[in-house]
Scaffold this motif. Structure first.
Motif, PDB file in Angstrom:
ATOM      1  N   ALA A 182       0.831  -1.203   0.000  1.00 54.06           N
ATOM      2  CA  ALA A 182       0.000   0.000   0.000  1.00 54.06           C
ATOM      3  C   ALA A 182       0.869   1.258   0.000  1.00 54.06           C
ATOM      4  N   ARG A 183       1.947   1.224   0.773  1.00 55.15           N
ATOM      5  CA  ARG A 183       2.834   2.389   0.821  1.00 55.15           C
ATOM      6  C   ARG A 183       3.559   2.571  -0.498  1.00 55.15           C
ATOM      7  N   VAL A 184       3.991   1.491  -1.105  1.00 55.52           N
ATOM      8  CA  VAL A 184       4.649   1.569  -2.410  1.00 55.52           C
ATOM      9  C   VAL A 184       3.721   2.205  -3.440  1.00 55.52           C
ATOM     10  N   ARG A 185       2.460   1.774  -3.457  1.00 57.74           N
ATOM     11  CA  ARG A 185       1.497   2.350  -4.416  1.00 57.74           C
ATOM     12  C   ARG A 185       1.313   3.848  -4.163  1.00 57.74           C
ATOM     13  N   ARG A 186       1.316   4.251  -2.897  1.00 59.78           N
ATOM     14  CA  ARG A 186       1.146   5.668  -2.570  1.00 59.78           C
ATOM     15  C   ARG A 186       2.345   6.481  -3.047  1.00 59.78           C
ATOM     16  N   VAL A 187       3.553   5.958  -2.834  1.00 54.35           N
ATOM     17  CA  VAL A 187       4.762   6.647  -3.291  1.00 54.35           C
ATOM     18  C   VAL A 187       4.758   6.777  -4.809  1.00 54.35           C
ATOM     19  N   GLU A 188       4.459   5.685  -5.500  1.00 50.49           N
ATOM     20  CA  GLU A 188       4.446   5.717  -6.968  1.00 50.49           C
ATOM     21  C   GLU A 188       3.393   6.695  -7.492  1.00 50.49           C
ATOM     22  N   SER A 189       2.218   6.694  -6.878  1.00 50.74           N
ATOM     23  CA  SER A 189       1.143   7.575  -7.336  1.00 50.74           C
ATOM     24  C   SER A 189       1.530   9.043  -7.198  1.00 50.74           C
ATOM     25  N   ARG A 190       2.112   9.400  -6.053  1.00 50.43           N
ATOM     26  CA  ARG A 190       2.508  10.795  -5.841  1.00 50.43           C
ATOM     27  C   ARG A 190       3.604  11.212  -6.829  1.00 50.43           C
ATOM     28  N   LEU A 191       4.559  10.331  -7.054  1.00 49.83           N
ATOM     29  CA  LEU A 191       5.648  10.679  -7.954  1.00 49.83           C
ATOM     30  C   LEU A 191       5.183  10.764  -9.401  1.00 49.83           C
ATOM     31  N   ARG A 192       4.269   9.892  -9.809  1.00 49.39           N
ATOM     32  CA  ARG A 192       3.731   9.980 -11.166  1.00 49.39           C
ATOM     33  C   ARG A 192       3.003  11.300 -11.372  1.00 49.39           C
ATOM     34  N   HIS A 193       2.314  11.755 -10.345  1.00 50.05           N
ATOM     35  CA  HIS A 193       1.619  13.046 -10.451  1.00 50.05           C
ATOM     36  C   HIS A 193       2.626  14.177 -10.655  1.00 50.05           C
ATOM     37  N   VAL A 194       3.738  14.124  -9.905  1.00 47.03           N
ATOM     38  CA  VAL A 194       4.767  15.150 -10.048  1.00 47.03           C
ATOM     39  C   VAL A 194       5.418  15.086 -11.426  1.00 47.03           C
ATOM     40  N   LEU A 195       5.712  13.866 -11.885  1.00 51.65           N
ATOM     41  CA  LEU A 195       6.390  13.681 -13.168  1.00 51.65           C
ATOM     42  C   LEU A 195       5.470  13.880 -14.356  1.00 51.65           C
ATOM     43  N   ARG A 196       4.164  13.779 -14.101  1.00 49.45           N
ATOM     44  CA  ARG A 196       3.169  13.892 -15.174  1.00 49.45           C
ATOM     45  C   ARG A 196       3.471  12.896 -16.283  1.00 49.45           C
ATOM     46  N   GLY A 197       3.890  11.696 -15.856  1.00 47.24           N
ATOM     47  CA  GLY A 197       4.321  10.715 -16.832  1.00 47.24           C
ATOM     48  C   GLY A 197       3.429   9.505 -16.940  1.00 47.24           C
ATOM     49  N   GLY A 198       2.261   9.517 -16.298  1.00 43.47           N
ATOM     50  CA  GLY A 198       1.378   8.360 -16.391  1.00 43.47           C
ATOM     51  C   GLY A 198       1.989   7.154 -15.718  1.00 43.47           C
ATOM     52  N   ALA A 199       1.581   5.959 -16.152  1.00 38.17           N
ATOM     53  CA  ALA A 199       2.009   4.719 -15.506  1.00 38.17           C
ATOM     54  C   ALA A 199       3.499   4.472 -15.653  1.00 38.17           C
ATOM     55  N   ARG A 200       4.128   5.065 -16.680  1.00 43.12           N
ATOM     56  CA  ARG A 200       5.551   4.818 -16.899  1.00 43.12           C
ATOM     57  C   ARG A 200       6.434   5.773 -16.119  1.00 43.12           C
ATOM     58  N   GLY A 201       5.847   6.750 -15.446  1.00 41.07           N
ATOM     59  CA  GLY A 201       6.652   7.792 -14.826  1.00 41.07           C
ATOM     60  C   GLY A 201       7.460   7.345 -13.641  1.00 41.07           C
ATOM     61  N   ALA A 202       6.945   6.392 -12.855  1.00 47.46           N
ATOM     62  CA  ALA A 202       7.639   5.962 -11.647  1.00 47.46           C
ATOM     63  C   ALA A 202       7.425   4.474 -11.442  1.00 47.46           C
ATOM     64  N   ARG A 203       8.490   3.790 -11.051  1.00 45.72           N
ATOM     65  CA  ARG A 203       8.406   2.364 -10.793  1.00 45.72           C
ATOM     66  C   ARG A 203       9.263   2.044  -9.578  1.00 45.72           C
ATOM     67  N   THR A 204       8.799   1.108  -8.752  1.00 47.62           N
ATOM     68  CA  THR A 204       9.495   0.754  -7.519  1.00 47.62           C
ATOM     69  C   THR A 204      10.016  -0.670  -7.601  1.00 47.62           C
ATOM     70  N   VAL A 205      11.282  -0.842  -7.176  1.00 48.06           N
ATOM     71  CA  VAL A 205      11.902  -2.157  -7.140  1.00 48.06           C
ATOM     72  C   VAL A 205      12.571  -2.313  -5.781  1.00 48.06           C
ATOM     73  N   VAL A 206      12.304  -3.430  -5.099  1.00 47.03           N
ATOM     74  CA  VAL A 206      12.981  -3.718  -3.839  1.00 47.03           C
ATOM     75  C   VAL A 206      14.172  -4.611  -4.140  1.00 47.03           C
ATOM     76  N   LEU A 207      15.373  -4.163  -3.754  1.00 49.18           N
ATOM     77  CA  LEU A 207      16.605  -4.857  -4.102  1.00 49.18           C
ATOM     78  C   LEU A 207      17.284  -5.417  -2.864  1.00 49.18           C
ATOM     79  N   ALA A 208      17.742  -6.660  -2.968  1.00 48.98           N
ATOM     80  CA  ALA A 208      18.505  -7.246  -1.872  1.00 48.98           C
ATOM     81  C   ALA A 208      19.924  -6.702  -1.856  1.00 48.98           C
ATOM     82  N   ASP A 209      20.435  -6.326  -3.025  1.00 48.14           N
ATOM     83  CA  ASP A 209      21.803  -5.830  -3.122  1.00 48.14           C
ATOM     84  C   ASP A 209      21.829  -4.625  -4.044  1.00 48.14           C
ATOM     85  N   ALA A 210      21.794  -3.438  -3.446  1.00 45.81           N
ATOM     86  CA  ALA A 210      21.768  -2.216  -4.248  1.00 45.81           C
ATOM     87  C   ALA A 210      23.038  -2.051  -5.069  1.00 45.81           C
ATOM     88  N   ALA A 211      24.162  -2.613  -4.586  1.00 48.12           N
ATOM     89  CA  ALA A 211      25.433  -2.470  -5.294  1.00 48.12           C
ATOM     90  C   ALA A 211      25.424  -3.184  -6.635  1.00 48.12           C
TER      91      ALA A 211
END
Length: 441
Positions: A182-211
């Motif tokens: 639910a929190r991920v969807r909220r973050v993506e929704s807010r950022l898409r609104h800022v980017l004005r990029g629709g569904a492609r504007g923001a995407r979230t990925v959880v990574l075990a190893d950021a490096a």
């Protein structure tokens, strides 16, 4: 003494045979450090070598690539540090190359102990892409601060009216990855609104190893996938056919700068081309590169449309990294909302961020911003001074140092189209006599 099954011994032997041999030599060439890589061939191995050099911060002055068309390859790089000198920490460079290129070691006979926490070192990655506008990065950081997302690392590029950014975040309170759906969807929704990029504007990925993420490569991919028109280009890129040998020959002639070779090799690799032979050289602030390539299926470029696509992608990749504007370096104790505050000060003073590199190490924020005025013109020095006074003269400074002439991004623009290699020059100058790989002339 542990004993291995014969099949494990054979696996170890195969891995040893396929492990690249890396030599870093400071004695052979009087003006540069010589790096040689010999390896069994695999798609992307050249990019791995070039990425390791880029990550180590060295400049590639010249080099040669040669292979037997599919079984082994050999790279030779002449590199210097940022000041144009031989690399002082040759052992560290060797270790980085070996770590990046070597095959995995044979697993231990006994399983390793369980990790202390499955989330240790994990981060949430936000991938952002959209139309650029003044103050956009400030709005993004303000939204993340409002949603209690602490920013660990980030990188943003702008080019041709588009912006791409990678932002590694964690929960401000716990430091854990943000993985609640639910929190991920909220973050993506807010950022898409800022980017004005629709569904492609923001995407979230959880990574075990950021490096494991090569941020530069991913930014190239995001802007290529964006599919929007890039800015007009003056970078000289040509694609020719060499029918006798079944190659396409790509030549690049442009100003030299840090990571130029990486950007070109990265683009060819992600377009699914294999570099079989190549040469690259610098003359002052000018770079010339020539690559003999085929597609992964072994065929050369076969149509005018494919040729245009290769040229356009290479031109865009070369020009995206060109950092426009004044370079500002921020080094300060990290705190909640720091980036939202700093970029708001930029926005309130009509400064637009064209490139950004955000790094957090321990409790310190070490950030770099390139800024112009809101119209993309050079910023007023008085405005820059006001911003420095506002944020703190001990924390924010203008970086007036330049890469040396060998790695300069400055130069005579009229040379942009000069010096394209003639077809076959690589074979004449490089492949006929392997003795040239030991020459610094």
């Amino acid at each position: 003494m542990e004993r291995y099954h014969p099949s494990e011994v054979y696996e170890l032997f195969v891995r040893h045979m396929n492990t690249p041999r890396v030599v870093v030599d400071n004695g052979d060439c009087p003006t540069a450090t010589l790096v040689q890589v010999h390896s069994a061939w695999k798609h992307g191995v050249l990019l791995e070598a070039v990425a390791a050099l880029s990550d180590h911060g060295v400049c590639v002055r010249k080099g040669y690539i040669s292979s037997d068309d599919g079984r082994w390859f050999m790279d030779v790089f002449h590199v210097t540090d940022a000041a144009g000198r031989k690399v002082a920490d040759a052992d560290a460079l060797l270790a980085r190359l070996e770590s990046s290129l070597s095959a995995d070691a044979l697993p231990p006979r006994t399983p390793p102990a369980a990790a202390a926490s499955p989330a240790a070192g994990a981060h949430t990655l936000l991938e952002l892409v959209g139309a650029d506008r003044p103050g956009l990065l400030s709005e993004v950081f303000a939204v993340l601060h409002d949603l209690r997302c602490g920013i660990v690392d980030a990188r943003a590029w702008t080019h041709g009216g588009r912006v791409a950014a990678l932002v590694f975040v964690r929960d401000e309170e716990t430091g854990a990855p943000i993985d609640d759906a639910a929190r991920v969807r909220r973050v993506e929704s807010r950022l898409r609104h800022v980017l004005r990029g629709g569904a492609r504007g923001a995407r979230t990925v959880v990574l075990a190893d950021a490096a494991a993420v090569n941020m530069d490569r991913r930014l190239h991919q995001l802007l290529d996938e964006d599919g929007k028109a890039e800015a007009p280009s003056t970078t000289a890129v040509a694609v020719q056919d060499w029918g006798e040998r079944g190659y396409s020959v790509v030549t690049v002639s442009c100003r030299d700068r840090p990571k130029l070779l990486f950007d070109v090799v990265c683009t060819l690799t992600d377009l699914d081309y294999v570099v079989y032979h190549g040469t690259f050289d610098t003359d002052g602030d000018h770079a010339q590169q020539e690559f003999y390539i085929r597609r992964l299926d072994g065929r050369p470029i076969s149509s005018a449309a494919e040729r245009r696509r290769v040229i356009q992608c290479l031109q865009a990749a070369i020009e995206r990294r060109a950092s426009e504007g004044v370079r500002l370096e921020l080094r300060i104790t990290d705190r909640r909302g720091l980036l939202a505050y700093v970029t708001r000060v930029f926005r309130e003073n009509s400064l637009s961020v064209t490139h950004a590199e955000i790094n957090t190490r321990g409790d310190m924020a070490m950030n770099v911003f390139h800024v112009t005025d809101a119209a993309g013109r050079p910023a007023d020095p008085k405005t820059i001074d006001d911003v420095i006074q506002k944020i703190g003269t001990e924390s924010l400074r203008v970086d007036e140092e330049r890469w040396p002439r060998l790695c300069s991004t400055e130069g005579d623009a009229s040379r942009g189209g000069a010096g394209i290699f003639s077809l076959g020059s690589l074979v004449k100058k490089n492949l006929v006599s392997l003795g040239l790989i030991r020459s610094c002339s």
